[in-house]
Design a protein around this motif. Structure first.
Motif, short mmCIF file in Angstrom:
data_model
loop_
_atom_site.label_atom_id
_atom_site.label_comp_id
_atom_site.label_asym_id
_atom_site.label_seq_id
_atom_site.Cartn_x
_atom_site.Cartn_y
_atom_site.Cartn_z
N ALA A 175 0.02 4.52 5.78
CA ALA A 175 1.12 3.83 5.36
C ALA A 175 2.06 3.66 6.10
N SER A 179 2.75 -0.21 5.92
CA SER A 179 3.75 -0.39 4.56
C SER A 179 5.15 -0.59 5.17
N MET A 182 7.01 2.21 3.35
CA MET A 182 7.29 3.44 3.71
C MET A 182 7.83 3.54 5.03
#
Length: 337
Positions: A175, A179, A182
């Protein structure tokens, strides 16, 4: 991080290791003679095999560095990648794991590979290594499920818990690397905690590095072939390397037994990654000893524990130290001309 903070961190690390070593000494003070007796029984062939296992690990580790190095410098050779692995191996022990990544970045920089891309690669490779460890752990655990259940029935729930925690760690790493949300959430938490704005400078640097890491990770993910190669290299690194130490020491010729011992070692290595300890000091030894003492004698389990630490940390440290010493001699002679 300032020099004083680094000093304090190092003091805490070494204090932790000394405490762990003292605990290990107290635990084994009555059985160290039996462990030593088992170690002295080792044949020359077994020692050669243990050295081979250690070297195989560093060769595969070096291949990952080679794949990165070759992308940025066409003159980067396989031997450069392997030497980088040993170079990092020296600093892994010298800094209790804290300076491994920095050592890799420094080595690659001297090979004309920029620091930012090397830092991103080392982080990505670490993430892939974690995925490979989890994959090996799950694969070998379920291949050996009947034996695992028979020998570790009362502890099986803790192994499942370890699987869960390892999966969470891998998911968080993925993540962070992939991301943007994130990334922003993580930086937001850090900024919220730094209410006095003392870490602004470091937060900006971390933000830039995370952005670069995310972009590099996405580049790697697009290159499916390269990603698969890195995964296979990291998987083989453990299957043909550290996982085999228990099997080599016990010396079983049965393929099913070797696969079972590989499974036991993979459980220890995977679960050690869940326990926060500098360089895995103490946690890995504890897990190797605990798991092997259930299926063999305590003396043999203690021998496996010692050999694991020797051949995974001390042997690369010695080889890396020799390489660094030779490098310094070469540089000294070159400078003197």
């Amino acid at each position: 991080m300032g020099k004083e903070s680094k000093k304090i961190t190092n003091i805490i690390k070494w204090a932790f290791v000394i405490i762990i070593l003292f605990i290990i000494f107290m635990v084994f003070k009555d059985s160290y003679k039996d462990i030593l007796r088992e170690l002295l029984k080792l044949s020359f062939i077994t020692l050669i095999l243990l050295f081979a296992v250690s070297i195989i690990y560093n060769i595969f580790d070096g291949l990952a560095y080679y794949m990165h190095g070759k992308r940025h410098n066409k003159d980067f050779k396989i031997i450069d990648g392997i030497l980088c692995s040993y170079y990092c191996g020296f600093f892994r022990l010298a800094t209790l794991g804290g300076g491994t990544a920095v050592a890799g970045i420094y080595y690659l920089r001297n090979k004309k590979i920029d620091e930012v891309s090397s830092g991103s690669f080392i982080t990505i490779n670490y993430m892939i290594q974690k995925i490979a460890v989890l994959f090996n752990f799950l694969l070998l655990f379920f291949i050996n499920f009947s034996k695992m259940k028979k020998n570790y029935g009362e502890y099986i729930k803790y192994i499942y818990l370890g699987i869960l925690f390892t999966f969470i760690i891998v998911s968080v790493l993925l993540a962070v690397c992939l991301s943007k949300n994130m990334h922003m959430a993580l930086m937001g938490i850090i900024r919220f905690l730094d209410k006095k704005k003392r870490l602004d400078k470091y937060i900006i640097i971390a933000d830039e590095k995370l952005t670069k890491l995310r972009k590099d990770t996405l580049t790697y993910i697009k290159d499916k072939k390269l990603l698969l190669k890195l995964f296979m290299i990291n998987s083989l690194k453990f299957i043909l390397g550290w996982n085999l130490i228990g099997a080599v020491f016990i010396g079983s010729g049965s393929i099913s037994d070797i696969i079972f011992y590989e499974g036991v070692s993979s459980v220890a290595i995977a679960l050690a990654g869940v326990i926060p300890a500098p360089g895995g000091a103490g946690s890995t030894e504890f897990l190797f000893y605990s798991l092997y003492s259930i299926i063999t004698t305590k003396a043999i389990a203690g021998g496996i524990m010692v050999l694991y630490r020797v051949f995974t940390y001390f042997v690369p440290f010695i080889f890396g130290g020799i390489y660094i010493f030779i490098l310094k001699l070469i540089n000294k002679n070159t400078a003197g001309r």
